[in-house]
Design a protein around this motif. Structure first.
Motif, PDB file in Angstrom:
ATOM      1  N   VAL A 289       0.840  -1.204   0.000  1.00  0.00           N
ATOM      2  CA  VAL A 289       0.000   0.000   0.000  1.00  0.00           C
ATOM      3  C   VAL A 289       0.872   1.249   0.000  1.00  0.00           C
ATOM      4  O   VAL A 289       0.628   2.202  -0.759  1.00  0.00           O
ATOM      5  CB  VAL A 289      -0.956  -0.009   1.208  1.00  0.00           C
ATOM      6  N   GLU A 290       1.911   1.263   0.839  1.00  0.00           N
ATOM      7  CA  GLU A 290       2.838   2.395   0.859  1.00  0.00           C
ATOM      8  C   GLU A 290       3.510   2.570  -0.498  1.00  0.00           C
ATOM      9  O   GLU A 290       3.717   3.694  -0.959  1.00  0.00           O
ATOM     10  CB  GLU A 290       3.903   2.192   1.934  1.00  0.00           C
ATOM     11  N   ALA A 291       3.864   1.464  -1.135  1.00  0.00           N
ATOM     12  CA  ALA A 291       4.526   1.532  -2.443  1.00  0.00           C
ATOM     13  C   ALA A 291       3.632   2.215  -3.470  1.00  0.00           C
ATOM     14  O   ALA A 291       4.072   3.097  -4.225  1.00  0.00           O
ATOM     15  CB  ALA A 291       4.910   0.127  -2.910  1.00  0.00           C
ATOM     16  N   LEU A 292       2.358   1.821  -3.517  1.00  0.00           N
ATOM     17  CA  LEU A 292       1.429   2.443  -4.464  1.00  0.00           C
ATOM     18  C   LEU A 292       1.213   3.915  -4.128  1.00  0.00           C
ATOM     19  O   LEU A 292       1.078   4.752  -5.042  1.00  0.00           O
ATOM     20  CB  LEU A 292       0.098   1.695  -4.472  1.00  0.00           C
ATOM     21  N   ASN A 293       1.184   4.240  -2.855  1.00  0.00           N
ATOM     22  CA  ASN A 293       1.052   5.642  -2.461  1.00  0.00           C
ATOM     23  C   ASN A 293       2.225   6.474  -2.963  1.00  0.00           C
ATOM     24  O   ASN A 293       2.059   7.590  -3.472  1.00  0.00           O
ATOM     25  CB  ASN A 293       0.938   5.767  -0.938  1.00  0.00           C
ATOM     26  N   TRP A 294       3.433   5.931  -2.825  1.00  0.00           N
ATOM     27  CA  TRP A 294       4.620   6.635  -3.312  1.00  0.00           C
ATOM     28  C   TRP A 294       4.533   6.845  -4.825  1.00  0.00           C
ATOM     29  O   TRP A 294       4.811   7.942  -5.330  1.00  0.00           O
ATOM     30  CB  TRP A 294       5.891   5.842  -2.983  1.00  0.00           C
ATOM     31  N   MET A 295       4.184   5.799  -5.559  1.00  0.00           N
ATOM     32  CA  MET A 295       4.135   5.910  -7.020  1.00  0.00           C
ATOM     33  C   MET A 295       3.038   6.856  -7.494  1.00  0.00           C
ATOM     34  O   MET A 295       3.148   7.457  -8.558  1.00  0.00           O
ATOM     35  CB  MET A 295       3.959   4.525  -7.642  1.00  0.00           C
ATOM     36  N   SER A 296       1.982   6.989  -6.698  1.00  0.00           N
ATOM     37  CA  SER A 296       0.915   7.910  -7.084  1.00  0.00           C
ATOM     38  C   SER A 296       1.320   9.356  -6.857  1.00  0.00           C
ATOM     39  O   SER A 296       0.795  10.258  -7.504  1.00  0.00           O
ATOM     40  CB  SER A 296      -0.357   7.596  -6.289  1.00  0.00           C
ATOM     41  N   ARG A 297       2.279   9.583  -5.943  1.00  0.00           N
ATOM     42  CA  ARG A 297       2.634  10.950  -5.567  1.00  0.00           C
ATOM     43  C   ARG A 297       3.840  11.489  -6.314  1.00  0.00           C
ATOM     44  O   ARG A 297       3.901  12.677  -6.636  1.00  0.00           O
ATOM     45  CB  ARG A 297       2.950  11.022  -4.058  1.00  0.00           C
ATOM     46  N   GLU A 298       4.842  10.640  -6.564  1.00  0.00           N
ATOM     47  CA  GLU A 298       6.117  11.159  -7.039  1.00  0.00           C
ATOM     48  C   GLU A 298       6.682  10.300  -8.167  1.00  0.00           C
ATOM     49  O   GLU A 298       6.246   9.178  -8.398  1.00  0.00           O
ATOM     50  CB  GLU A 298       7.110  11.248  -5.879  1.00  0.00           C
ATOM     51  N   ARG A 299       7.667  10.861  -8.834  1.00  0.00           N
ATOM     52  CA  ARG A 299       8.291  10.191  -9.975  1.00  0.00           C
ATOM     53  C   ARG A 299       9.563   9.467  -9.546  1.00  0.00           C
ATOM     54  O   ARG A 299      10.351   9.982  -8.759  1.00  0.00           O
ATOM     55  CB  ARG A 299       8.640  11.210 -11.070  1.00  0.00           C
ATOM     56  N   PHE A 300       9.766   8.279 -10.113  1.00  0.00           N
ATOM     57  CA  PHE A 300      10.965   7.494  -9.863  1.00  0.00           C
ATOM     58  C   PHE A 300      11.506   6.982 -11.193  1.00  0.00           C
ATOM     59  O   PHE A 300      10.764   6.846 -12.171  1.00  0.00           O
ATOM     60  CB  PHE A 300      10.660   6.306  -8.939  1.00  0.00           C
ATOM     61  N   ASP A 301      12.801   6.690 -11.206  1.00  0.00           N
ATOM     62  CA  ASP A 301      13.417   6.110 -12.401  1.00  0.00           C
ATOM     63  C   ASP A 301      13.279   4.595 -12.417  1.00  0.00           C
ATOM     64  O   ASP A 301      13.396   3.974 -13.475  1.00  0.00           O
ATOM     65  CB  ASP A 301      14.894   6.504 -12.469  1.00  0.00           C
ATOM     66  N   LEU A 302      13.017   3.990 -11.243  1.00  0.00           N
ATOM     67  CA  LEU A 302      12.878   2.541 -11.145  1.00  0.00           C
ATOM     68  C   LEU A 302      12.266   2.215  -9.785  1.00  0.00           C
ATOM     69  O   LEU A 302      12.487   2.934  -8.808  1.00  0.00           O
ATOM     70  CB  LEU A 302      14.248   1.863 -11.304  1.00  0.00           C
ATOM     71  N   ALA A 303      11.494   1.121  -9.732  1.00  0.00           N
ATOM     72  CA  ALA A 303      10.924   0.654  -8.462  1.00  0.00           C
ATOM     73  C   ALA A 303      11.342  -0.787  -8.217  1.00  0.00           C
ATOM     74  O   ALA A 303      11.236  -1.634  -9.120  1.00  0.00           O
ATOM     75  CB  ALA A 303       9.403   0.767  -8.474  1.00  0.00           C
TER      76      ALA A 303
END
Length: 511
Positions: A289-303
């Motif tokens: 759940v935390e992972a999806l929250n992070w991806m919904s809020r900010e940009r990353f080059d890789l997960a």
């Protein structure tokens, strides 16, 4: 808000506490969903056809929304008693962070008739090891205070490396400055007195001081003899220095921001330290759940997604992330699974869920780990982007042309190709340093010189996007258009960083 009915002694303190915790959990879910909708909606706005002023406005709103999401997440973690990952030492891409701040405060300044300017000295480090949220809160309150009282004048944020490698952030304004009474109690809670003409309770400066202490930094404020005020945050070398010398064959990942979704504390520490050693900036999620929250809020080059996690497992995270990428809510990025179970059936299920790659745990070699991440990032850059529904499907190619580069290496020959690639990377690095120095000093002549070199280098490898952007910036510098140069230089530097990263994983014989 609904609460359980009060029935006197029938409900114990334990039951009441459990009910409150449940209510907080439900509210947290709804708040995070609303914030994700705001940020997701901003991502869906097609900005390429908008005028520069409107693009700048949307960029400022987006930067502000990401800060808001971090603050809300921190508050929710505080009331729920969860882990605060930002308290762990982590790399921060300082220049990227400052560009986001520039977007936010340029927008805010425009609304109030204030001109906001960011100056970053060329010797300021690209990567520091600081608490991002604490630094954000210090600077945001200092800048916000300056913008509020500057009138229709100028506010400047200058970032320099002072004596003894002290990282120095200076916020200056041309407002009325502080009264003598205010200067005696600057950082006290509710420091404003009724005698002060300025509005507000002085809470922002108290917050700035509190977070400066968290950073191990010194905060001081003075009135300037020429008028206005200056706030200075000084971070000592030992507080910001990020040791990123691997001392081995591990690659440099300082251009990348990586999300790590892992529930085991030991594994979190191991992976984050490996990434920090290679210069990467990383954020941690303890469950799906935390992972999806992070991806919904900010940009990353890789997960990096651990398959076995509480609340929401890795396979569900992969499926949800891919679906949201297709809808345009999440930006496209490679999703790499991490697991101790590498049987054929497990692998098939992981790839079917949407993983771009798979890493077996435990991670025992920092070199192989780093090169694997570079491989996945480069492979993702050459793959088709998942098009948003309703948007015209488009292909995002590598930042260079494969055939053009192959021909160049064929001409150099088997013996000369490695040297050519080394020289190319060296020249691109020189241009990057030169352009950053020109950006910090506002030197249009240096911008013109370095973009001229970059036009030639990008043409040699078929880097069309970099070539076009370098030509446009060169023209703006020749015409003396300082505003256009200041606006467009960050985008060209980002494109140049991506080109350098892609070329770094090209074998001497070409890809």
């Amino acid at each position: 808000m609904s609460y359980p009915p009060e029935t006197g002694s029938e409900i114990s303190d334990t039951d009441g506490s459990a009910a409150l915790e449940r209510e907080i959990e439900l509210l947290s879910h709804d708040i995070r969903s609303a914030v994700s909708d705001v940020i997701g909606g901003l991502r869906l706005i097609e900005t390429q056809d908008l005028d520069a002023a409107l693009r700048s406005q949307i960029g400022g709103i987006h930067a502000s929304s990401e800060v808001l999401a971090r603050l809300i997440e921190d508050a929710l973690m505080f009331v729920s008693g969860g882990k605060h990952h930002h308290l762990l030492a982590s790399n921060l891409h300082l220049r990227r962070f400052l560009r986001d701040m520039e977007k936010r405060w340029t927008m805010r300044g425009n609304l109030q008739g204030v001109t906001f300017t960011l100056d970053v000295a060329p010797d300021v480090p690209d990567v520091v090891q600081l608490d991002r949220l604490a630094l954000e809160r210090v600077l945001a309150n200092l800048i916000g205070n300056a913008v509020k009282h500057a009138g229709e004048s100028n506010v400047r944020l200058s970032v320099t490396l002072a004596e003894a490698e002290v990282l120095r952030f200076s916020v200056t304004d041309e407002g009325p400055g502080f009264s003598d009474a205010a200067l005696t109690r600057l950082f006290s809670l509710n420091a404003r007195s009724s005698e002060d003409e300025a509005t507000g309770g002085g809470l922002g400066l108290h917050i700035s001081k509190q977070n400066a202490d968290t950073l191990g930094a010194k905060l001081s404020i003075t009135n300037l003899a020429s008028g206005g005020a200056q706030a200075v945050l000084e971070v000592p070398y030992q507080a910001w220095h990020a040791a990123s010398d691997t001392g081995s064959g591990a690659p440099d990942l300082s251009a990348y921001r990586i999300l790590v979704a892992e529930d085991n504390d030991t594994s979190q520490l191991l992976v984050s330290q490996m990434l920090a050693t290679m210069g990467a900036e990383c954020e941690l999620a303890s469950d799906g759940v935390e992972a999806l929250n992070w991806m919904s809020r900010e940009r990353f080059d890789l997960a990096l997604i651990d398959i076995e996690m509480p609340r929401l497992g890795g396979l569900d995270v992969l499926r949800a992330a891919r679906n949201r990428q297709r809808s345009g809510i999440y930006p496209s990025m490679p999703l790499i699974a991490m697991t101790t179970y590498v049987l054929r059936s497990n692998r098939d299920a992981i790839y079917a869920a949407g993983a771009d790659g798979l890493l077996a745990k435990p991670l025992v070699s920092i070199e192989s780990f780093g090169h694997a991440l570079l491989h996945y990032i480069a492979a993702h850059a050459s793959a088709p982007v998942i098009a948003a529904k309703g948007a015209e499907a488009r292909q995002e190619a590598l930042p260079y042309d494969r055939e053009t580069l192959r021909n160049l290496l064929r001409i150099a020959g088997q013996e000369g190709a490695p040297e050519l690639m080394d020289r190319l990377q060296s020249d691109l690095a020189m241009v990057s340093r030169g352009m950053r120095a020109a950006q910090a000093s506002g030197d249009l002549a240096e911008t013109r010189n370095h973009t001229h070199i970059l036009i030639s280098l990008s043409s040699a490898v078929g880097a069309g996007k970099v070539h076009k952007a370098a030509q446009a910036l060169n023209t703006a510098a020749r015409q003396g258009n300082a505003d256009a140069v200041a606006r467009d230089t960050p985008d060209l530097l980002d494109a140049l960083d991506r080109l350098r990263a892609a070329l770094a994983v090209v074998p001497p014989q070409g890809d």
